[in-house]
Design a protein around this motif. Structure first.
Motif, PDB file in Angstrom:
ATOM      1  N   LYS A  19     -78.682   0.157 -31.750  1.00 16.54           N
ATOM      2  CA  LYS A  19     -78.788   1.624 -31.722  1.00 16.54           C
ATOM      3  C   LYS A  19     -78.976   2.187 -33.128  1.00 16.54           C
ATOM      4  O   LYS A  19     -79.848   3.026 -33.355  1.00 16.54           O
ATOM      5  CB  LYS A  19     -77.528   2.199 -31.054  1.00 16.54           C
ATOM      6  N   SER A  20     -78.152   1.733 -34.069  1.00 13.33           N
ATOM      7  CA  SER A  20     -78.244   2.268 -35.441  1.00 13.33           C
ATOM      8  C   SER A  20     -79.619   2.007 -36.044  1.00 13.33           C
ATOM      9  O   SER A  20     -80.207   2.878 -36.701  1.00 13.33           O
ATOM     10  CB  SER A  20     -77.183   1.610 -36.327  1.00 13.33           C
ATOM     11  N   ILE A  21     -80.142   0.808 -35.820  1.00 12.32           N
ATOM     12  CA  ILE A  21     -81.444   0.446 -36.411  1.00 12.32           C
ATOM     13  C   ILE A  21     -82.575   1.187 -35.692  1.00 12.32           C
ATOM     14  O   ILE A  21     -83.550   1.621 -36.316  1.00 12.32           O
ATOM     15  CB  ILE A  21     -81.622  -1.089 -36.378  1.00 12.32           C
ATOM     16  N   SER A  22     -82.438   1.370 -34.380  1.00  8.28           N
ATOM     17  CA  SER A  22     -83.477   2.102 -33.639  1.00  8.28           C
ATOM     18  C   SER A  22     -83.598   3.535 -34.153  1.00  8.28           C
ATOM     19  O   SER A  22     -84.699   4.032 -34.410  1.00  8.28           O
ATOM     20  CB  SER A  22     -83.161   2.097 -32.134  1.00  8.28           C
ATOM     21  N   HIS A  23     -82.446   4.224 -34.316  1.00  8.72           N
ATOM     22  CA  HIS A  23     -82.482   5.595 -34.863  1.00  8.72           C
ATOM     23  C   HIS A  23     -83.221   5.623 -36.203  1.00  8.72           C
ATOM     24  O   HIS A  23     -84.081   6.461 -36.461  1.00  8.72           O
ATOM     25  CB  HIS A  23     -81.058   6.078 -35.186  1.00  8.72           C
ATOM     26  N   ARG A  24     -82.793   4.711 -37.073  1.00 12.37           N
ATOM     27  CA  ARG A  24     -83.321   4.727 -38.443  1.00 12.37           C
ATOM     28  C   ARG A  24     -84.800   4.387 -38.473  1.00 12.37           C
ATOM     29  O   ARG A  24     -85.541   4.865 -39.334  1.00 12.37           O
ATOM     30  CB  ARG A  24     -82.504   3.760 -39.315  1.00 12.37           C
ATOM     31  N   SER A  25     -85.267   3.535 -37.539  1.00 14.22           N
ATOM     32  CA  SER A  25     -86.686   3.168 -37.543  1.00 14.22           C
ATOM     33  C   SER A  25     -87.554   4.404 -37.304  1.00 14.22           C
ATOM     34  O   SER A  25     -88.616   4.557 -37.915  1.00 14.22           O
ATOM     35  CB  SER A  25     -86.964   2.069 -36.510  1.00 14.22           C
ATOM     36  N   VAL A  26     -87.087   5.311 -36.440  1.00 12.47           N
ATOM     37  CA  VAL A  26     -87.846   6.537 -36.172  1.00 12.47           C
ATOM     38  C   VAL A  26     -87.752   7.489 -37.367  1.00 12.47           C
ATOM     39  O   VAL A  26     -88.752   8.041 -37.836  1.00 12.47           O
ATOM     40  CB  VAL A  26     -87.314   7.225 -34.896  1.00 12.47           C
ATOM     41  N   MET A  27     -86.526   7.664 -37.885  1.00  7.07           N
ATOM     42  CA  MET A  27     -86.332   8.615 -38.988  1.00  7.07           C
ATOM     43  C   MET A  27     -87.108   8.206 -40.232  1.00  7.07           C
ATOM     44  O   MET A  27     -87.824   9.010 -40.831  1.00  7.07           O
ATOM     45  CB  MET A  27     -84.846   8.698 -39.353  1.00  7.07           C
ATOM     46  N   PHE A  28     -86.962   6.935 -40.626  1.00  6.40           N
ATOM     47  CA  PHE A  28     -87.603   6.493 -41.867  1.00  6.40           C
ATOM     48  C   PHE A  28     -89.121   6.383 -41.657  1.00  6.40           C
ATOM     49  O   PHE A  28     -89.897   6.645 -42.569  1.00  6.40           O
ATOM     50  CB  PHE A  28     -87.019   5.168 -42.372  1.00  6.40           C
ATOM     51  N   GLY A  29     -89.518   6.005 -40.428  1.00  5.63           N
ATOM     52  CA  GLY A  29     -90.945   5.960 -40.103  1.00  5.63           C
ATOM     53  C   GLY A  29     -91.572   7.339 -40.246  1.00  5.63           C
ATOM     54  O   GLY A  29     -92.700   7.480 -40.730  1.00  5.63           O
ATOM     55  N   ALA A  30     -90.836   8.373 -39.834  1.00  7.91           N
ATOM     56  CA  ALA A  30     -91.358   9.745 -39.915  1.00  7.91           C
ATOM     57  C   ALA A  30     -91.553  10.160 -41.370  1.00  7.91           C
ATOM     58  O   ALA A  30     -92.499  10.887 -41.692  1.00  7.91           O
ATOM     59  CB  ALA A  30     -90.400  10.706 -39.222  1.00  7.91           C
TER      60      ALA A  30
END
Ligand code: S3P
Length: 425
Positions: A19-30
């Motif tokens: 969950k933590s990595i999934s959130h961050r993948s979207v945020m940092f990708g953006a």
């Protein structure tokens, strides 16, 4: 949902994405330039809230069953949303996003569900204000909805009073936009996915002991990320396989980052039979398969620096402790009170209702294990981790268990009941 006791669990489980990595993948990708492609993304309600917030901030995100594609627009590519941003039940979304929004050239409002609106936000507002942010909330400025008016920020050295990856990440993300470097020091090291992932996107970030220093205005570049399985989700199967007699379960693709593997260390201290097989690395994170066999557990003491490495697993560790021989003491865990529910209260009340000998303390609980558990109706307080931990307890309780609001598992593990029942023999 009524769960019957299990005679034995056998087979294999593929753990959903972290969950933590999934959130961050979207945020940092953006915030990166170009495309970020994410596989094994967790399709839980919390991560979908993050996707929806970034879509409202003008980021194109394609969500297909195989992959997520985030069309990043760089550090300065977000646009003012034309509605309130809704983080649902997700503390990670509200707290990390606040750090980003504090530095944007627009204002917006960020809120979430009833649980989010009760959770403490001063912990992020204090450092953000020291950086120059203009952010306010309800309830003497401690609660969402949060009103954020973007401002120019300056770097600070923040000594966080709590070991919280959400606080640390919020400040580091604001630091991407600050004048000068930003440093966060925490009392014990919390999960370090932000540090690892931001570095892989191209940020200049240095970590030493419990401090991280980030330099502003890096060029972040889109990445390919395979999300490892979530050890917090694996925890329910680890506990279930240990507790149900005659069980042997292979848990595939489990993330074992040392800032997250506290449940394995605690289980070892309780004399659990867990083998770590096929160790490898995916997207910079260590993973392995766990072969778990049932056996007798003993009580242990869980405290200090171990707490942040297993904070989300304490509900199911308490269930393990209730079934172990001897006493388990959990201390230094006052953070449990400000999770999706007051978890000291929800764990103690629900385990007591099942016949366990457990008492709450100011910063944890004391469990005298070995008393047989029996049927009860679990009041989850809409807390996904309470629902899943008590489902495991039901497998070894006389008469099973009833979970009120079992649907809340959709927050972090939509397929939980399907996967759990697939192991019954
Ligand atoms: C998380 C950090 C932890 C954890 C939460 C996810 C994250 O919260 O409990 O489930 O992704 O950064 P705290 O930072 O409040 O400890």
């Amino acid at each position: 949902m009524l769960l019957k006791p299990a005679h034995s669990l056998k087979g294999e489980i593929h753990i959903p994405g972290d969950k933590s990595i999934s959130h961050r993948s979207v945020m940092f990708g953006a915030l990166a330039e170009g495309l970020t492609e994410v596989t094994h993304f967790l399709q839980g309600a919390d991560c979908l809230s993050t996707i929806s917030c970034f879509q409202k901030l003008g980021i194109e995100i394609e969500n297909t069953p195989e992959r997520i594609l985030v069309h990043g627009k760089g550090l300065h590519g977000l646009r003012k949303p034309d509605c309130v941003l809704d983080a649902g039940n997700s503390g990670t979304t509200v707290r990390l996003l606040s750090g980003i929004l504090a530095a944007q050239p627009f204002s917006c409002t960020l809120t979430g569900d009833a649980s989010i609106q009760k959770r403490p936000m001063k912990r992020i507002m204090t450092p953000l204000r020291q950086m120059g942010a203009d952010i306010s909330g309800l309830n003497e400025n401690d609660c969402a909805p949060l009103a954020v008016q973007g401002a120019s920020l300056k770097g600070i050295h923040y000594q966080s009073p709590v070991a919280s990856a959400q606080v640390k990440s919020c400040v580091l993300l604001a630091g991407l936009y600050a004048e000068g470097p930003t440093c966060v020091t925490e009392p014990s090291l919390s999960r370090n996915h932000t540090e690892l992932m931001l570095a892989s996107f191209g940020a200049d970030i240095n970590c030493q002991n419990t401090s991280a220093v980030i330099q502003p205005e890096p060029k972040l570049t889109g990445q390919k990320i395979e999300v490892p399985g979530d050890i917090s989700s694996a925890a329910y199967f680890i506990a279930a396989a240990l507790l149900v007699p005659n069980s042997e379960v292979l848990i595939r693709n489990c993330g074992i980052n040392p800032t997250r593997d506290g449940i394995l260390r605690a289980a070892k201290a309780m004399h659990a039979d867990i083998e770590m097989l096929n160790r490898h690395t995916i997207s910079g994170e260590p993973v392995c398969d766990l072969l778990v066999r049932s056996g007798n557990l003993t009580g242990t003491v869980i405290e200090g620096d171990l707490i942040p490495a297993l904070i989300d697993e304490i509900p199911v560790i308490a269930v393990m402790a209730a079934c172990a021989e001897g006493t388990t003491v959990i201390r230094d865990a006052a953070e449990l009170k400000v999770k999706e529910s007051d978890r000291i209260e929800t764990i103690v009340t629900n385990l007591k209702a099942m016949g366990a000998d457990i008492s709450a303390t100011d910063d944890g609980m004391i469990i005298h294990g070995g008393k047989p558990l029996h049927y009860a109706v679990t009041d989850t307080h809409h807390d996904h981790r309470i629902a899943m931990a008590f489902s495991v307890a039901g497998l070894v309780a006389d008469g099973g268990i009833e979970i009120a609001d079992d649907a809340c598992v959709r927050i972090s593990y939509p397929e939980f009941y399907h996967d759990l029942n697939s192991l019954r023999v």
